[in-house]
Design a protein around this motif. Structure first.
Motif, PDB file in Angstrom:
ATOM      1  N   LYS A  64       0.849  -1.194   0.000  1.00 44.89           N
ATOM      2  CA  LYS A  64       0.000   0.000   0.000  1.00 44.89           C
ATOM      3  C   LYS A  64       0.878   1.235   0.000  1.00 44.89           C
ATOM      4  CE  LYS A  64      -4.075  -1.945   2.026  1.00 44.89           C
ATOM      5  NZ  LYS A  64      -5.246  -1.771   2.833  1.00 44.89           N
ATOM      6  N   GLY A  65       0.500   2.217  -0.801  1.00 42.78           N
ATOM      7  CA  GLY A  65       1.296   3.429  -0.905  1.00 42.78           C
ATOM      8  C   GLY A  65       2.457   3.284  -1.857  1.00 42.78           C
ATOM      9  N   VAL A  66       2.514   2.143  -2.570  1.00 45.36           N
ATOM     10  CA  VAL A  66       3.603   1.893  -3.516  1.00 45.36           C
ATOM     11  C   VAL A  66       3.011   1.548  -4.883  1.00 45.36           C
ATOM     12  CG1 VAL A  66       5.646   0.498  -4.045  1.00 45.36           C
ATOM     13  CG2 VAL A  66       4.998   0.894  -1.665  1.00 45.36           C
ATOM     14  N   LYS A  67       3.537   2.184  -5.908  1.00 44.57           N
ATOM     15  CA  LYS A  67       3.163   1.843  -7.285  1.00 44.57           C
ATOM     16  C   LYS A  67       4.450   1.519  -8.020  1.00 44.57           C
ATOM     17  CE  LYS A  67       1.154   3.841 -11.462  1.00 44.57           C
ATOM     18  NZ  LYS A  67       2.330   4.190 -12.273  1.00 44.57           N
ATOM     19  N   VAL A  68       4.486   0.367  -8.658  1.00 45.81           N
ATOM     20  CA  VAL A  68       5.676   0.011  -9.429  1.00 45.81           C
ATOM     21  C   VAL A  68       5.299  -0.190 -10.892  1.00 45.81           C
ATOM     22  CG1 VAL A  68       6.927  -1.049  -7.508  1.00 45.81           C
ATOM     23  CG2 VAL A  68       5.479  -2.468  -8.936  1.00 45.81           C
ATOM     24  N   ASP A  69       6.217   0.182 -11.753  1.00 43.42           N
ATOM     25  CA  ASP A  69       6.054  -0.038 -13.185  1.00 43.42           C
ATOM     26  C   ASP A  69       7.262  -0.847 -13.628  1.00 43.42           C
ATOM     27  OD1 ASP A  69       5.213   0.078 -15.816  1.00 43.42           O
ATOM     28  OD2 ASP A  69       6.105   2.053 -16.172  1.00 43.42           O
ATOM     29  N   VAL A  70       7.037  -2.133 -13.920  1.00 42.95           N
ATOM     30  CA  VAL A  70       8.130  -3.026 -14.295  1.00 42.95           C
ATOM     31  C   VAL A  70       8.060  -3.285 -15.797  1.00 42.95           C
ATOM     32  CG1 VAL A  70       9.206  -5.276 -13.911  1.00 42.95           C
ATOM     33  CG2 VAL A  70       7.998  -4.146 -12.042  1.00 42.95           C
ATOM     34  N   THR A  71       9.159  -2.955 -16.507  1.00 42.83           N
ATOM     35  CA  THR A  71       9.230  -3.222 -17.939  1.00 42.83           C
ATOM     36  C   THR A  71      10.564  -3.887 -18.238  1.00 42.83           C
ATOM     37  OG1 THR A  71      10.181  -1.055 -18.357  1.00 42.83           O
ATOM     38  CG2 THR A  71       7.793  -1.235 -18.548  1.00 42.83           C
ATOM     39  N   GLU A  72      10.517  -4.991 -18.965  1.00 46.56           N
ATOM     40  CA  GLU A  72      11.725  -5.752 -19.308  1.00 46.56           C
ATOM     41  C   GLU A  72      12.651  -5.889 -18.106  1.00 46.56           C
ATOM     42  OE1 GLU A  72      12.230  -7.553 -22.121  1.00 46.56           O
ATOM     43  OE2 GLU A  72      10.178  -6.938 -22.536  1.00 46.56           O
ATOM     44  N   GLU A  73      13.720  -5.090 -18.049  1.00 44.29           N
ATOM     45  CA  GLU A  73      14.662  -5.200 -16.934  1.00 44.29           C
ATOM     46  C   GLU A  73      14.730  -3.923 -16.110  1.00 44.29           C
ATOM     47  OE1 GLU A  73      18.380  -6.391 -18.554  1.00 44.29           O
ATOM     48  OE2 GLU A  73      17.613  -8.298 -19.272  1.00 44.29           O
ATOM     49  N   HIS A  74      13.706  -3.064 -16.217  1.00 49.06           N
ATOM     50  CA  HIS A  74      13.729  -1.782 -15.520  1.00 49.06           C
ATOM     51  C   HIS A  74      12.507  -1.622 -14.626  1.00 49.06           C
ATOM     52  CE1 HIS A  74      16.179  -1.094 -19.201  1.00 49.06           C
ATOM     53  NE2 HIS A  74      16.988  -0.551 -18.297  1.00 49.06           N
ATOM     54  N   VAL A  75      12.691  -0.859 -13.539  1.00 49.56           N
ATOM     55  CA  VAL A  75      11.609  -0.611 -12.589  1.00 49.56           C
ATOM     56  C   VAL A  75      11.540   0.885 -12.280  1.00 49.56           C
ATOM     57  CG1 VAL A  75      10.708  -1.102 -10.281  1.00 49.56           C
ATOM     58  CG2 VAL A  75      12.016  -2.845 -11.481  1.00 49.56           C
ATOM     59  N   SER A  76      10.327   1.422 -12.260  1.00 55.12           N
ATOM     60  CA  SER A  76      10.073   2.767 -11.749  1.00 55.12           C
ATOM     61  C   SER A  76       9.170   2.605 -10.542  1.00 55.12           C
ATOM     62  CB  SER A  76       9.374   3.635 -12.799  1.00 55.12           C
ATOM     63  OG  SER A  76      10.251   3.929 -13.848  1.00 55.12           O
ATOM     64  N   VAL A  77       9.485   3.320  -9.462  1.00 50.40           N
ATOM     65  CA  VAL A  77       8.749   3.182  -8.211  1.00 50.40           C
ATOM     66  C   VAL A  77       8.186   4.538  -7.788  1.00 50.40           C
ATOM     67  CG1 VAL A  77       8.896   2.463  -5.790  1.00 50.40           C
ATOM     68  CG2 VAL A  77      10.356   1.366  -7.490  1.00 50.40           C
ATOM     69  N   ASP A  78       6.916   4.546  -7.378  1.00 50.54           N
ATOM     70  CA  ASP A  78       6.290   5.725  -6.785  1.00 50.54           C
ATOM     71  C   ASP A  78       5.853   5.354  -5.379  1.00 50.54           C
ATOM     72  OD1 ASP A  78       6.384   7.448  -9.102  1.00 50.54           O
ATOM     73  OD2 ASP A  78       4.797   6.222  -9.969  1.00 50.54           O
ATOM     74  N   LEU A  79       6.303   6.132  -4.389  1.00 51.58           N
ATOM     75  CA  LEU A  79       5.990   5.862  -2.986  1.00 51.58           C
ATOM     76  C   LEU A  79       5.234   7.037  -2.371  1.00 51.58           C
ATOM     77  CD1 LEU A  79       9.539   4.708  -1.819  1.00 51.58           C
ATOM     78  CD2 LEU A  79       7.592   3.226  -2.166  1.00 51.58           C
ATOM     79  N   SER A  80       4.244   6.734  -1.542  1.00 53.04           N
ATOM     80  CA  SER A  80       3.572   7.748  -0.733  1.00 53.04           C
ATOM     81  C   SER A  80       3.914   7.473   0.720  1.00 53.04           C
ATOM     82  CB  SER A  80       2.057   7.678  -0.931  1.00 53.04           C
ATOM     83  OG  SER A  80       1.728   8.047  -2.244  1.00 53.04           O
ATOM     84  N   LEU A  81       4.541   8.452   1.375  1.00 52.08           N
ATOM     85  CA  LEU A  81       5.043   8.253   2.728  1.00 52.08           C
ATOM     86  C   LEU A  81       4.473   9.257   3.716  1.00 52.08           C
ATOM     87  CD1 LEU A  81       8.870   7.995   1.929  1.00 52.08           C
ATOM     88  CD2 LEU A  81       7.254   6.108   2.160  1.00 52.08           C
ATOM     89  N   ASN A  82       4.409   8.842   4.961  1.00 52.22           N
ATOM     90  CA  ASN A  82       4.157   9.738   6.084  1.00 52.22           C
ATOM     91  C   ASN A  82       5.486   9.869   6.827  1.00 52.22           C
ATOM     92  OD1 ASN A  82       1.320   9.982   5.642  1.00 52.22           O
ATOM     93  ND2 ASN A  82       1.075   7.943   6.511  1.00 52.22           N
ATOM     94  N   ILE A  83       5.908  11.110   7.061  1.00 55.59           N
ATOM     95  CA  ILE A  83       7.194  11.394   7.696  1.00 55.59           C
ATOM     96  C   ILE A  83       6.973  11.770   9.161  1.00 55.59           C
ATOM     97  CG2 ILE A  83       9.192  12.975   7.652  1.00 55.59           C
ATOM     98  CD1 ILE A  83       9.186  11.107   5.294  1.00 55.59           C
ATOM     99  N   LYS A  84       7.925  11.402  10.006  1.00 58.01           N
ATOM    100  CA  LYS A  84       7.872  11.816  11.415  1.00 58.01           C
ATOM    101  C   LYS A  84       8.221  13.301  11.517  1.00 58.01           C
ATOM    102  CE  LYS A  84       9.197   7.286  13.154  1.00 58.01           C
ATOM    103  NZ  LYS A  84      10.267   6.484  13.775  1.00 58.01           N
ATOM    104  N   TYR A  85       7.526  14.006  12.380  1.00 56.96           N
ATOM    105  CA  TYR A  85       7.772  15.434  12.569  1.00 56.96           C
ATOM    106  C   TYR A  85       9.192  15.669  13.083  1.00 56.96           C
ATOM    107  CZ  TYR A  85       7.497  20.186  14.262  1.00 56.96           C
ATOM    108  OH  TYR A  85       7.736  21.512  14.480  1.00 56.96           O
ATOM    109  N   GLY A  86       9.838  16.704  12.559  1.00 50.53           N
ATOM    110  CA  GLY A  86      11.164  17.092  13.023  1.00 50.53           C
ATOM    111  C   GLY A  86      12.290  16.573  12.152  1.00 50.53           C
TER     112      GLY A  86
END
Length: 128
Positions: A64-86
């Motif tokens: 969850k919060g991750v989208k991957v696009d895999v083609t032949e031998e390559h990967v593109s990754v999109d991540l949605s993150l929640n960061i800790k304050y500070g």
């Protein structure tokens, strides 16, 4: 009739016609999600999935919060993150990009072209 596995898979290994290894896109997404949540400063994947919950919810929820696009031998990754304050968002993001790229490349042999990060939220609560 047997149920068909409809997940996208990518063949990563075939040698001497002994057999082949296929990795589902979801597995690449799980690797990315787990690697991202190991970085100090990352509170959770967008959707409140954290390492502590993995045992209760199962590995599948780490995608969850991750989208991957895999083609032949390559990967593109999109991540949605929640960061800790500070925490410094550019520093944490850079560490996440490096950790995710390294984890995917080491575990799958696929080349990661890019790791795009969207900061979905900041956790303001302090843990004691």
């Amino acid at each position: 009739m047997a149920e068909q596995d409809t997940r996208n898979t990518h063949k990563v290994y075939e040698k001497d016609k002994i057999g082949e290894v296929q990795i589902a896109d979801e597995v690449v997404a799980i690797i990315a999600g787990l690697a991202a949540t190991e970085v100090d400063g990352v509170d959770s994947m967008a959707g409140n999935i954290t390492n502590e919950l993995v045992g209760k919810l199962g590995m599948k929820n780490l995608s969850k919060g991750v989208k991957v696009d895999v083609t032949e031998e390559h990967v593109s990754v999109d991540l949605s993150l929640n960061i800790k304050y500070g925490y410094n968002i550019p520093d944490v993001s850079e560490k996440v990009q490096e950790r995710v790229k390294s984890a995917i490349e080491n575990m799958t042999g696929l080349m990661v072209l890019d790791v795009n990060i969207r900061i979905a939220g900041v956790n303001l609560s302090e843990e004691n």
